[in-house]
Enzyme design. Structure first.
Site, PDB file in Angstrom:
ATOM      1  N   ARG A 160     -48.526 -61.760 -65.839  1.00  0.00           N
ATOM      2  CA  ARG A 160     -47.077 -61.770 -65.675  1.00  0.00           C
ATOM      3  C   ARG A 160     -46.541 -63.188 -65.841  1.00  0.00           C
ATOM      4  O   ARG A 160     -47.060 -64.135 -65.235  1.00  0.00           O
ATOM      5  CB  ARG A 160     -46.690 -61.218 -64.291  1.00  0.00           C
ATOM      6  CG  ARG A 160     -47.171 -59.791 -64.082  1.00  0.00           C
ATOM      7  CD  ARG A 160     -46.790 -59.227 -62.734  1.00  0.00           C
ATOM      8  NE  ARG A 160     -47.339 -57.878 -62.573  1.00  0.00           N
ATOM      9  CZ  ARG A 160     -47.151 -57.112 -61.509  1.00  0.00           C
ATOM     10  NH1 ARG A 160     -46.427 -57.577 -60.491  1.00  0.00           N
ATOM     11  NH2 ARG A 160     -47.680 -55.908 -61.450  1.00  0.00           N
ATOM     12  N   ARG A 196     -48.052 -65.912 -55.790  1.00  0.00           N
ATOM     13  CA  ARG A 196     -47.341 -65.488 -57.004  1.00  0.00           C
ATOM     14  C   ARG A 196     -47.958 -66.231 -58.190  1.00  0.00           C
ATOM     15  O   ARG A 196     -47.726 -67.432 -58.368  1.00  0.00           O
ATOM     16  CB  ARG A 196     -45.848 -65.789 -56.881  1.00  0.00           C
ATOM     17  CG  ARG A 196     -45.003 -65.160 -57.993  1.00  0.00           C
ATOM     18  CD  ARG A 196     -43.526 -65.544 -57.839  1.00  0.00           C
ATOM     19  NE  ARG A 196     -42.982 -65.054 -56.594  1.00  0.00           N
ATOM     20  CZ  ARG A 196     -42.445 -63.849 -56.424  1.00  0.00           C
ATOM     21  NH1 ARG A 196     -42.413 -63.009 -57.437  1.00  0.00           N
ATOM     22  NH2 ARG A 196     -41.961 -63.481 -55.253  1.00  0.00           N
ATOM     23  N   GLU A 231     -45.201 -58.135 -49.793  1.00  0.00           N
ATOM     24  CA  GLU A 231     -45.682 -56.948 -50.512  1.00  0.00           C
ATOM     25  C   GLU A 231     -47.127 -57.131 -50.974  1.00  0.00           C
ATOM     26  O   GLU A 231     -47.479 -58.146 -51.585  1.00  0.00           O
ATOM     27  CB  GLU A 231     -44.804 -56.688 -51.733  1.00  0.00           C
ATOM     28  CG  GLU A 231     -45.253 -55.504 -52.572  1.00  0.00           C
ATOM     29  CD  GLU A 231     -44.570 -55.442 -53.935  1.00  0.00           C
ATOM     30  OE1 GLU A 231     -45.082 -54.714 -54.799  1.00  0.00           O
ATOM     31  OE2 GLU A 231     -43.553 -56.130 -54.129  1.00  0.00           O
ATOM     32  N   SER A 274     -47.570 -50.964 -53.723  1.00  0.00           N
ATOM     33  CA  SER A 274     -46.379 -50.133 -53.888  1.00  0.00           C
ATOM     34  C   SER A 274     -46.801 -48.775 -54.422  1.00  0.00           C
ATOM     35  O   SER A 274     -47.836 -48.642 -55.075  1.00  0.00           O
ATOM     36  CB  SER A 274     -45.374 -50.780 -54.839  1.00  0.00           C
ATOM     37  OG  SER A 274     -45.923 -50.924 -56.132  1.00  0.00           O
ATOM     38  N   ARG A 325     -53.135 -61.304 -53.184  1.00  0.00           N
ATOM     39  CA  ARG A 325     -52.361 -61.163 -51.949  1.00  0.00           C
ATOM     40  C   ARG A 325     -53.179 -60.545 -50.823  1.00  0.00           C
ATOM     41  O   ARG A 325     -52.961 -60.863 -49.652  1.00  0.00           O
ATOM     42  CB  ARG A 325     -51.087 -60.364 -52.223  1.00  0.00           C
ATOM     43  CG  ARG A 325     -50.100 -61.152 -53.069  1.00  0.00           C
ATOM     44  CD  ARG A 325     -48.703 -60.621 -52.981  1.00  0.00           C
ATOM     45  NE  ARG A 325     -47.788 -61.424 -53.780  1.00  0.00           N
ATOM     46  CZ  ARG A 325     -46.483 -61.239 -53.836  1.00  0.00           C
ATOM     47  NH1 ARG A 325     -45.926 -60.263 -53.126  1.00  0.00           N
ATOM     48  NH2 ARG A 325     -45.727 -62.017 -54.575  1.00  0.00           N
TER      49      ARG A 325
END
Length: 422
Positions: free
Chosen positions: A257, A272, A344, A347, A385
């Protein structure tokens, strides 16, 4: 994309869906107008084409001046048919482009944007480090003490927001991968290792070339995309196919990403990053069953976090923060002690038939007919994470990290700082 019949039958519901997302409802008005142009140009083309076909029979039977007149009209019709065909093609392309820009309606998601989520539950109690008599270290300091994370050499080799997992850091990811894939198989998911490079059709079909295009890495020379999630190859796995029943897959893959628009956010450590590995669950099912499957996927994610003994909460993501394809998304957020907040880590999204319409994936019905399938995706373990959460929540005053029991067979009970190892 949505069912075009909804646009004709109930455009106001789509306008309301746009407002719930904080998007411009005028897109629906533009779509209604484009649909009318598309249908009128198709009708005009078909009328001219029908006349052209009948003209051929008349010419064959005509004589003299009548035949010359019919031949002249045939030539004229040929030009008109060609122009009408171009008009219907252009109108169809305009309609399809606009339709692909319209998000999946999300009537059950909370209205609003990123900060308008609803907390559904909190599980576990964050540790009180003050009561234990020490200030918690963040994951990067712990990772350095353990010889587990090296961001300096990651930046040297690849640039900012890249990293090396070293020693017990690499072992921890491998342990998490093995544990996650084993649990997914136990739950009935077929393990898959998919390609990380996909064609444009796969990326567009899953909704990642619209508003999310700036976050995607594109290899122009090959016209291939690096996936930001294995949702993309898993969704395209059955493209242009008719399925005879549900499918459940769990994939391990690298994810890439660009993190466009996130400059200055989470720049320390590996919260991140531009590349990470992930285990992702993916389900093909019927529209009717998709809602129960959504809850089932969330249940697996909660079981996983319970297994890792992490305090976490579950939120119902607001409509404006869903992305293009999902009608509803539940996020699980783990407690990060040094940030003093939940972040987070997974999901679960129900995309209903939105992606399947783009990718032409259908279910075979009992009566022999077909309908677009529903697709769902859920993150089981996003490695960086989860590693951040495990290190920070399991840390001890001496810099060691106590692991959850589920990881003891892989790494033992405690990760020791480099200098403290025998």
């Amino acid at each position: 994309m949505i069912d075009a019949r909804l646009l004709r039958d109930d455009p106001e519901s789509l306008r309301e869906a746009q407002r719930r997302r904080g998007e411009d409802p005028s897109l629906v008005d533009a779509l209604v107008a484009a649909d009318e142009r598309r249908r009128s140009t198709i009708a005009a083309f078909e009328a001219l084409r029908s006349e052209q076909k009948s003209m051929g029979k008349q010419v064959a039977q005509a004589q003299g001046e009548e035949k010359q007149a019919l031949l002249a009209r045939t030539k004229e019709l040929s030009a008109q048919v060609k122009a009408a065909d171009a008009d219907q093609t252009a109108a169809g392309e305009e309609f399809t482009t606009l339709l692909k820009a319209l998000p999946n309606p999300a009537p059950d998601a909370p209205p609003g944007g990123e900060d308008d989520f609803v907390v559904l539950e909190e599980v576990g109690t964050p540790r009180d480090f003050a009561a234990e008599g020490f200030e918690p270290r963040d994951h990067l300091e712990l990772g350095t003490l353990l010889g587990a994370i090296d961001v300096e050499r990651g930046a040297k080799v690849s640039g900012s927001r890249f990293y090396f997992l070293t020693g017990v850091g690499a072992q921890l990811e491998l342990a998490l991968t093995q544990l996650a894939m084993s649990k997914a198989a136990e739950w009935g998911f077929t393990p898959i290792i998919p390609p990380a490079l996909v064609k444009p059709h796969a990326m567009e079909g899953t909704g990642f070339l619209g508003q999310a295009a700036d976050d995607v890495y594109h290899l122009e020379k090959d016209d291939l995309y690096l996936v930001g999630t294995s949702e993309v190859p898993l969704a395209a796995y059955h493209s242009d196919e008719i399925l005879d029943g549900p499918r459940h897959y769990a994939a391990f893959s690298p994810c890439f990403r660009r993190e466009a628009g996130s400059h200055g956010r989470d720049t320390r450590g590996i919260v991140r990053v531009h590349w990470f590995d992930k285990v992702e669950m993916f389900v093909y099912t019927s529209l009717e069953e998709s809602y129960a499957q959504h809850e089932r996927i969330l249940g697996f994610e909660k079981q996983w976090l319970d297994l890792l003994e992490l305090p976490y909460r579950v939120i119902d993501v607001a409509a404006g923060d869903l992305g293009l394809s999902a009608v509803r998304k539940f996020d699980c957020e783990a407690w990060i002690p040094t940030q003093g907040k939940y972040r987070e880590v997974s999901s679960a999204s129900n995309c209903t038939q939105f992606q399947a319409r783009r990718l032409d994936i259908r279910n075979r019905l009992d009566d022999g007919g077909t309908e677009p399938t529903a697709t769902l995706n859920g993150t089981l373990c996003a490695m960086p994470r989860i590693i951040v959460a495990l290190l920070e929540n399991g840390q001890q005053a001496d810099g060691s990290v106590r692991l959850p029991a589920a990881l003891h067979p892989f790494l033992g009970e405690v990760l020791q700082p480099v200098g403290a190892r025998a």
